[in-house]
Scaffold this active site. Structure first.
Site, short mmCIF file in Angstrom:
data_model
loop_
_atom_site.label_atom_id
_atom_site.label_comp_id
_atom_site.label_asym_id
_atom_site.label_seq_id
_atom_site.Cartn_x
_atom_site.Cartn_y
_atom_site.Cartn_z
N HIS A 105 -5.67 -0.48 7.57
CA HIS A 105 -5.43 -1.56 6.61
C HIS A 105 -6.65 -1.72 5.72
O HIS A 105 -7.75 -2.01 6.22
CB HIS A 105 -5.15 -2.88 7.35
CG HIS A 105 -3.91 -2.84 8.19
ND1 HIS A 105 -3.88 -2.27 9.44
CD2 HIS A 105 -2.66 -3.30 7.95
CE1 HIS A 105 -2.65 -2.38 9.95
NE2 HIS A 105 -1.89 -3.01 9.07
N TYR B 83 5.26 -4.39 10.04
CA TYR B 83 5.26 -4.38 11.50
C TYR B 83 5.97 -3.15 12.08
O TYR B 83 6.19 -3.07 13.28
CB TYR B 83 5.90 -5.66 12.07
CG TYR B 83 5.47 -6.91 11.37
CD1 TYR B 83 4.16 -7.37 11.47
CD2 TYR B 83 6.36 -7.62 10.58
CE1 TYR B 83 3.75 -8.51 10.80
CE2 TYR B 83 5.96 -8.77 9.90
CZ TYR B 83 4.66 -9.20 10.02
OH TYR B 83 4.26 -10.33 9.35
N HIS C 132 5.71 -8.88 2.70
CA HIS C 132 5.42 -8.55 4.10
C HIS C 132 6.25 -9.37 5.10
O HIS C 132 5.73 -9.84 6.11
CB HIS C 132 3.93 -8.74 4.39
CG HIS C 132 3.42 -7.86 5.50
ND1 HIS C 132 3.60 -8.16 6.84
CD2 HIS C 132 2.72 -6.70 5.48
CE1 HIS C 132 3.03 -7.23 7.58
NE2 HIS C 132 2.49 -6.32 6.78
N ASP D 36 -2.38 0.11 4.68
CA ASP D 36 -1.34 -0.89 4.44
C ASP D 36 -1.92 -2.20 3.88
O ASP D 36 -3.10 -2.51 4.08
CB ASP D 36 -0.64 -1.24 5.76
CG ASP D 36 0.31 -0.14 6.23
OD1 ASP D 36 0.26 0.97 5.67
OD2 ASP D 36 1.09 -0.41 7.16
N ASP D 37 -1.02 -2.97 3.24
CA ASP D 37 -1.19 -4.39 2.90
C ASP D 37 -2.00 -4.66 1.65
O ASP D 37 -2.12 -5.82 1.25
CB ASP D 37 -1.80 -5.18 4.07
CG ASP D 37 -0.89 -5.23 5.28
OD1 ASP D 37 0.27 -4.78 5.18
OD2 ASP D 37 -1.33 -5.71 6.35
N HIS E 282 5.42 -1.33 0.66
CA HIS E 282 5.30 -2.02 1.95
C HIS E 282 5.96 -3.40 1.85
O HIS E 282 5.54 -4.34 2.53
CB HIS E 282 3.83 -2.15 2.32
CG HIS E 282 3.57 -2.49 3.76
ND1 HIS E 282 4.27 -1.92 4.81
CD2 HIS E 282 2.67 -3.35 4.34
CE1 HIS E 282 3.81 -2.40 5.96
NE2 HIS E 282 2.85 -3.29 5.70
#
Length: 339
Positions: free
Chosen positions: A252, A197, A160, A105-106, A156
């Site tokens: 991540h 989240y 965020h 992720d991210d 994603h």
């Protein structure tokens, strides 16, 4: 004479009484509950009944009005509630084979993600990247490399945020901008998303599925690689301890310690007999060969009694040099509290 006249009269009365006492013809059978429901259910719901209701011809009074299509010609609507939730949200997959999906992720991150891609290429495995739209726009070449090397790209959100705090307009904007950025960067449209989240309302999951066709992907393995203190050893040990066949592993690629942990983590998962797929491949495998309640468990090799020590990267990488307009904090606001 009186008696003679009464005889025909009695005979006539007897004949009339016999006509009244004769049993009436049996009435037409009452349609079953399913059939009656099919007759009175609105057109939008008829098709779901038609799948199970027996064939019957309704009485003329109950026949559908002209112009209303018959139940058999309509497409059944999606089943509401838990069945729909199960169809569009995945936490893990129930499969008969020892396979897992590794997800990140991210990102993409300008330094850590290319290093991670080098590791994945060396190990010969494919992963799924849930990317932040602002990072996609900043580093499109890394996104293009992901696709060229066989990895799956997914959304994603754009920046965020906590999706549950957004209006429908804000939600649509987050998803649309990210979708378009991914397509522009690599020419591939995503089919999956992961809410930041892991938080989203049922109505939002339905909306995203209807508007974009995305499935919502959560996870069942979380090494908490974003928490301080961050160490590669913690990531490795937690992933090894939690992963089973069908797991979706959350990591991540914006954290150096996570990328440091991947070579040993992947090798040790392989040593336990596990293989790797993208999330879409894992979902497809579940659909084709689902693991049923009576199936024997997928047996993996035991974890080693002494887990290896993961070396840290030395020396540390230099700080990032980004323009203020491009900068996205690696510790996204609220991440440690919400995840």
């Amino acid at each position: 004479m009186r008696h003679v006249l009464l005889i025909p009269l009695c005979l006539a009365c007897t004949a009339n009484f016999g006509a009244v006492a004769e049993p009436a013809p049996a009435p037409a059978p009452t349609p079953s509950v399913e059939v009656r429901k099919a007759i009175v259910t609105p057109a939008a719901e008829k098709s779901a009944v038609a799948k199970t209701a027996p064939v019957a011809t309704p009485s003329p009074a109950a026949a559908p009005a002209a112009g209303v299509s018959s139940p058999a010609s309509e497409t059944p609507p999606a089943t509401p509630g838990k069945e729909e939730e199960k169809r569009i949200v995945y936490v893990r997959c129930e499969v008969r084979q020892p396979v897992v999906a590794l997800t990140f992720d991210d990102g993409p991150h300008p330094d850590f993600t290319p290093r991670l891609l080098d590791t994945l290429k060396k190990e010969g495995i494919k992963a799924t990247f849930f990317m932040v739209g602002r990072c996609v726009v900043t580093y499109p070449d890394i996104v293009k490399r992901m696709v060229d090397e066989g990895h799956e790209v997914a959304s994603h959100s754009w920046s965020h945020p906590l999706l549950t705090s957004l209006s429908n307009t804000g939600l649509d904007s987050q998803m649309r901008k990210t979708h378009d950025a991914i397509v522009k960067a690599c020419g591939v449209a995503p089919v999956l998303y992961r809410p930041p989240y892991g938080a989203s309302r049922l109505s939002q999951r339905k909306r995203i599925h209807e508007e974009f066709g995305y499935l919502s992907i959560l996870w069942d393995v979380d090494p908490l690689d974003w928490q301080h203190p961050r160490t590669a050893q913690k990531v490795h040990d937690k992933v090894l301890a939690q992963t089973t066949a069908g797991s979706i592993i959350l990591c991540h690629d914006i954290h150096e310690t996570t990328v440091d942990a991947m070579p040993a983590t992947i090798r040790d998962l392989k040593a336990r007999g596990l293989q790797f797929m993208t999330v879409s491949q894992l979902i497809d495998l579940e659909a084709k060969t689902p693991r049923l309640p009576g199936d024997p468990p997928v047996v993996l090799a035991p974890m080693p009694a002494q887990l290896p020590v993961i070396p840290q990267t030395e020396p540390p990488l230099p700080p990032l040099k980004l323009k203020p307009s491009d900068r996205l904090s690696l510790d996204l606001p609220g991440e440690e509290k919400a995840k």
